[in-house]
Design a protein around this motif. Structure first.
Motif, PDB file in Angstrom:
ATOM      1  N   PRO A 266       0.805  -1.229   0.000  1.00 29.81           N
ATOM      2  CA  PRO A 266       0.000   0.000   0.000  1.00 29.81           C
ATOM      3  C   PRO A 266       0.832   1.270   0.000  1.00 29.81           C
ATOM      4  N   ALA A 267       1.886   1.313   0.823  1.00 26.33           N
ATOM      5  CA  ALA A 267       2.672   2.541   0.944  1.00 26.33           C
ATOM      6  C   ALA A 267       3.455   2.844  -0.316  1.00 26.33           C
ATOM      7  N   ASN A 268       4.126   1.841  -0.906  1.00 23.91           N
ATOM      8  CA  ASN A 268       4.965   2.096  -2.074  1.00 23.91           C
ATOM      9  C   ASN A 268       4.150   2.612  -3.253  1.00 23.91           C
ATOM     10  N   ASP A 269       3.084   1.918  -3.594  1.00 22.38           N
ATOM     11  CA  ASP A 269       2.331   2.295  -4.791  1.00 22.38           C
ATOM     12  C   ASP A 269       1.726   3.685  -4.659  1.00 22.38           C
ATOM     13  N   SER A 270       1.217   4.005  -3.474  1.00 19.69           N
ATOM     14  CA  SER A 270       0.612   5.332  -3.270  1.00 19.69           C
ATOM     15  C   SER A 270       1.654   6.432  -3.388  1.00 19.69           C
ATOM     16  N   ALA A 271       2.803   6.247  -2.737  1.00 19.79           N
ATOM     17  CA  ALA A 271       3.839   7.272  -2.769  1.00 19.79           C
ATOM     18  C   ALA A 271       4.410   7.436  -4.171  1.00 19.79           C
ATOM     19  N   GLU A 313      10.339  -2.083 -28.214  1.00 20.05           N
ATOM     20  CA  GLU A 313      10.637  -2.624 -29.539  1.00 20.05           C
ATOM     21  C   GLU A 313       9.378  -3.192 -30.199  1.00 20.05           C
ATOM     22  N   ALA A 314       8.462  -3.731 -29.381  1.00 18.01           N
ATOM     23  CA  ALA A 314       7.232  -4.338 -29.907  1.00 18.01           C
ATOM     24  C   ALA A 314       6.109  -3.329 -30.080  1.00 18.01           C
ATOM     25  N   GLY A 315       6.340  -2.073 -29.676  1.00 13.46           N
ATOM     26  CA  GLY A 315       5.273  -1.082 -29.749  1.00 13.46           C
ATOM     27  C   GLY A 315       4.129  -1.402 -28.811  1.00 13.46           C
ATOM     28  N   LEU A 316       4.472  -1.793 -27.581  1.00 13.09           N
ATOM     29  CA  LEU A 316       3.487  -2.284 -26.627  1.00 13.09           C
ATOM     30  C   LEU A 316       3.558  -1.480 -25.335  1.00 13.09           C
ATOM     31  N   LEU A 317       2.399  -1.102 -24.820  1.00 17.44           N
ATOM     32  CA  LEU A 317       2.300  -0.571 -23.462  1.00 17.44           C
ATOM     33  C   LEU A 317       1.829  -1.716 -22.578  1.00 17.44           C
ATOM     34  N   PRO A 318       2.685  -2.233 -21.680  1.00 15.15           N
ATOM     35  CA  PRO A 318       2.319  -3.437 -20.919  1.00 15.15           C
ATOM     36  C   PRO A 318       1.225  -3.158 -19.892  1.00 15.15           C
ATOM     37  N   GLY A 319       0.286  -4.090 -19.790  1.00 18.73           N
ATOM     38  CA  GLY A 319      -0.769  -3.980 -18.800  1.00 18.73           C
ATOM     39  C   GLY A 319      -0.278  -4.314 -17.402  1.00 18.73           C
ATOM     40  N   ASN A 320      -1.076  -3.933 -16.428  1.00 16.77           N
ATOM     41  CA  ASN A 320      -0.754  -4.122 -15.011  1.00 16.77           C
ATOM     42  C   ASN A 320      -1.407  -5.416 -14.532  1.00 16.77           C
ATOM     43  N   ALA A 321      -0.706  -6.542 -14.654  1.00 13.78           N
ATOM     44  CA  ALA A 321      -1.265  -7.838 -14.282  1.00 13.78           C
ATOM     45  C   ALA A 321      -1.664  -7.844 -12.818  1.00 13.78           C
ATOM     46  N   GLY A 322      -2.827  -8.405 -12.530  1.00 15.31           N
ATOM     47  CA  GLY A 322      -3.322  -8.497 -11.168  1.00 15.31           C
ATOM     48  C   GLY A 322      -4.276  -7.378 -10.785  1.00 15.31           C
ATOM     49  N   LEU A 323      -4.431  -6.390 -11.657  1.00 17.51           N
ATOM     50  CA  LEU A 323      -5.303  -5.257 -11.345  1.00 17.51           C
ATOM     51  C   LEU A 323      -6.760  -5.635 -11.594  1.00 17.51           C
ATOM     52  N   ALA A 324      -7.575  -5.616 -10.530  1.00 12.14           N
ATOM     53  CA  ALA A 324      -9.003  -5.898 -10.655  1.00 12.14           C
ATOM     54  C   ALA A 324      -9.831  -4.659 -10.352  1.00 12.14           C
ATOM     55  N   THR A 325      -9.518  -4.013  -9.226  1.00 15.49           N
ATOM     56  CA  THR A 325     -10.232  -2.802  -8.834  1.00 15.49           C
ATOM     57  C   THR A 325      -9.220  -1.686  -8.611  1.00 15.49           C
ATOM     58  N   PRO A 326      -9.074  -0.770  -9.559  1.00 17.99           N
ATOM     59  CA  PRO A 326      -8.092   0.307  -9.389  1.00 17.99           C
ATOM     60  C   PRO A 326      -8.333   1.096  -8.108  1.00 17.99           C
ATOM     61  N   ASP A 327      -7.252   1.440  -7.435  1.00 18.47           N
ATOM     62  CA  ASP A 327      -7.337   2.235  -6.215  1.00 18.47           C
ATOM     63  C   ASP A 327      -7.762   3.655  -6.589  1.00 18.47           C
ATOM     64  N   PRO A 328      -8.917   4.116  -6.114  1.00 22.19           N
ATOM     65  CA  PRO A 328      -9.363   5.462  -6.487  1.00 22.19           C
ATOM     66  C   PRO A 328      -8.457   6.565  -5.948  1.00 22.19           C
ATOM     67  N   GLU A 329      -7.586   6.240  -4.979  1.00 20.23           N
ATOM     68  CA  GLU A 329      -6.675   7.233  -4.420  1.00 20.23           C
ATOM     69  C   GLU A 329      -5.422   7.413  -5.277  1.00 20.23           C
ATOM     70  N   ILE A 330      -5.226   6.534  -6.267  1.00 20.09           N
ATOM     71  CA  ILE A 330      -4.063   6.634  -7.143  1.00 20.09           C
ATOM     72  C   ILE A 330      -4.434   7.470  -8.367  1.00 20.09           C
ATOM     73  N   ALA A 331      -3.798   8.615  -8.497  1.00 22.41           N
ATOM     74  CA  ALA A 331      -4.134   9.555  -9.573  1.00 22.41           C
ATOM     75  C   ALA A 331      -3.230   9.355 -10.773  1.00 22.41           C
ATOM     76  N   CYS A 332      -3.178   8.124 -11.282  1.00 27.73           N
ATOM     77  CA  CYS A 332      -2.393   7.809 -12.470  1.00 27.73           C
ATOM     78  C   CYS A 332      -3.222   6.953 -13.410  1.00 27.73           C
ATOM     79  N   ALA A 333      -2.862   6.995 -14.691  1.00 30.43           N
ATOM     80  CA  ALA A 333      -3.570   6.208 -15.704  1.00 30.43           C
ATOM     81  C   ALA A 333      -2.979   4.798 -15.745  1.00 30.43           C
ATOM     82  N   VAL A 334      -3.384   3.961 -14.787  1.00 30.60           N
ATOM     83  CA  VAL A 334      -2.859   2.602 -14.687  1.00 30.60           C
ATOM     84  C   VAL A 334      -3.491   1.741 -15.775  1.00 30.60           C
ATOM     85  N   LEU A 335      -2.638   1.086 -16.564  1.00 24.53           N
ATOM     86  CA  LEU A 335      -3.116   0.272 -17.687  1.00 24.53           C
ATOM     87  C   LEU A 335      -3.642  -1.067 -17.174  1.00 24.53           C
TER      88      LEU A 335
END
Length: 364
Positions: A266-271, A313-335
């Protein structure tokens, strides 16, 4: 990365009664190992060897040695635990009060210099060779040192990267800190509750001249707020990322993707996301790769830089594996999922305990 298929599986390591998931490299124990370097045979050097053989980098290293001379080719690696897994087995096998088995060697196994010495001999390189150990930023800092060795005139080519293997020390240690999730890790998810330990190795060859992707910029900082917890505002992360952009000579808007350190605590991702949003705004695509491979600790900076380069090199923006419910407190465009997009610049973060922060700007 493209499909978001995680390599995490229920823990089956060393009989440890920890209900968690790990990123284990299957079959590494059975891989052939060079007979003339058998003294260095341990799980960390086996991972290093597998990484070198994965994509033909050994041929590039040989070409660099021929071009620059062995004395002008350096080795810099990052690790947290080196070959400590061999020491763990030797310790468990000894009789009460008896010395360790005669076959155990500190120099060849869990000395932090062991993997660097192994790689130097394996590749026939005679330049500077050393190890960085700053927890989870170790191998990202190895890339920085590679550039600085070349800029200082001490080398013309540097084999750099990192390795860390699964071991009881890491699994039990992080579990004792109550940082290990019982489920596969979920970076940036509202229900995230800890990391998943992985293992791996990755190496890059940095040369004075050449073609291919570039390490366009880097930034380092040390905030020292806590032994294990980042400052809530991500000040150290922000300073490292800003310095990386400044060295690269680009504005934040030029970065098309940020690979988060994203440990799923919780602390790392938020900060971290607070720092990213403050520097780049809320629209830059971000994700953590640890849902795919786990947290490879001292190897994470290099492993994830290589994964990010492959995505570029592949022209890919990698998704965030394991993400089910984005944290509404995180103000980033998490893929949530991977998507196709051209990239010219990306930024990759690696942050370690004690506030050791490193950010890399990679360019086509």
């Amino acid at each position: 990365m493209r499909s978001g298929r995680s390599g995490l599986a229920p823990c089956d390591w060393g009989g440890l009664p920890i209900a968690c998931h790990i990123g284990r490299v299957a079959g590494i124990e059975a891989d052939p190992f060079p007979g003339d370097l058998a003294a260095w045979d341990n799980r960390a050097t086996r991972l290093a060897l597998a990484a070198l053989e994965a994509d033909g980098i050994t041929g590039r290293i040989a070409a660099a040695r021929s071009r620059w001379g062995a004395a002008r080719c350096a080795v810099v690696i990052g690790t947290s635990t080196s070959g400590v897994e061999t020491l763990e087995r030797a310790y468990r096998a000894r009789a009460d009060g008896a010395p360790l088995a005669a076959g155990y060697s500190l120099r060849h196994h869990n000395d932090h210099q062991a993997v660097a010495a192994f790689l130097q001999r394996l590749c026939g390189l005679d330049g500077p060779a050393y190890t960085i150990s700053t927890a989870c930023s170790s191998s990202a800092k190895a890339l920085v040192d590679a550039v600085q060795l070349i800029e200082a005139g001490l080398a013309d080519a540097v084999l750099c990267g990192g390795v860390d293997s699964l071991c009881r020390t890491s699994l039990a240690g992080f579990d004792a800190l109550e940082l290990v999730s019982r489920a596969p890790c979920r970076p940036c998810d509202a229900a995230r509750d800890g990391l998943s330990i992985g293992e791996g190795a990755a190496f890059l060859l940095v040369e004075r001249e050449g073609s291919g992707p570039r390490l366009a910029g880097f930034g380092e900082s040390t905030d020292g707020t806590s032994m294990s917890t980042p400052p809530e505002d991500g000040a150290g992360a922000h300073a490292a990322m800003a310095a990386a952009l400044q060295r690269a000579g680009i504005a934040p808007a030029a970065v098309g993707y940020v690979n988060l350190h994203g440990t799923a605590t919780p602390a790392n991702d938020s900060a971290e996301c607070a720092a990213v949003a403050r520097l780049f705004g809320a629209q830059v695509p971000v994700s953590s790769l640890k849902g795919l491979v786990g947290h490879t600790l001292g190897a994470a900076g290099a492993v994830e830089a290589v994964m990010a380069l492959i995505a570029m090199e592949a022209g890919l923006l990698p998704g965030n594996a394991g993400l089910a419910t984005p944290d509404p407190e995180i103000a980033c465009a998490v893929l949530a999922e991977s998507r196709e997009a051209p990239l010219s610049h990306l930024l990759s973060n690696a942050f370690g305990f004690g506030g050791n922060n490193c950010a890399l700007v990679l360019a086509r």
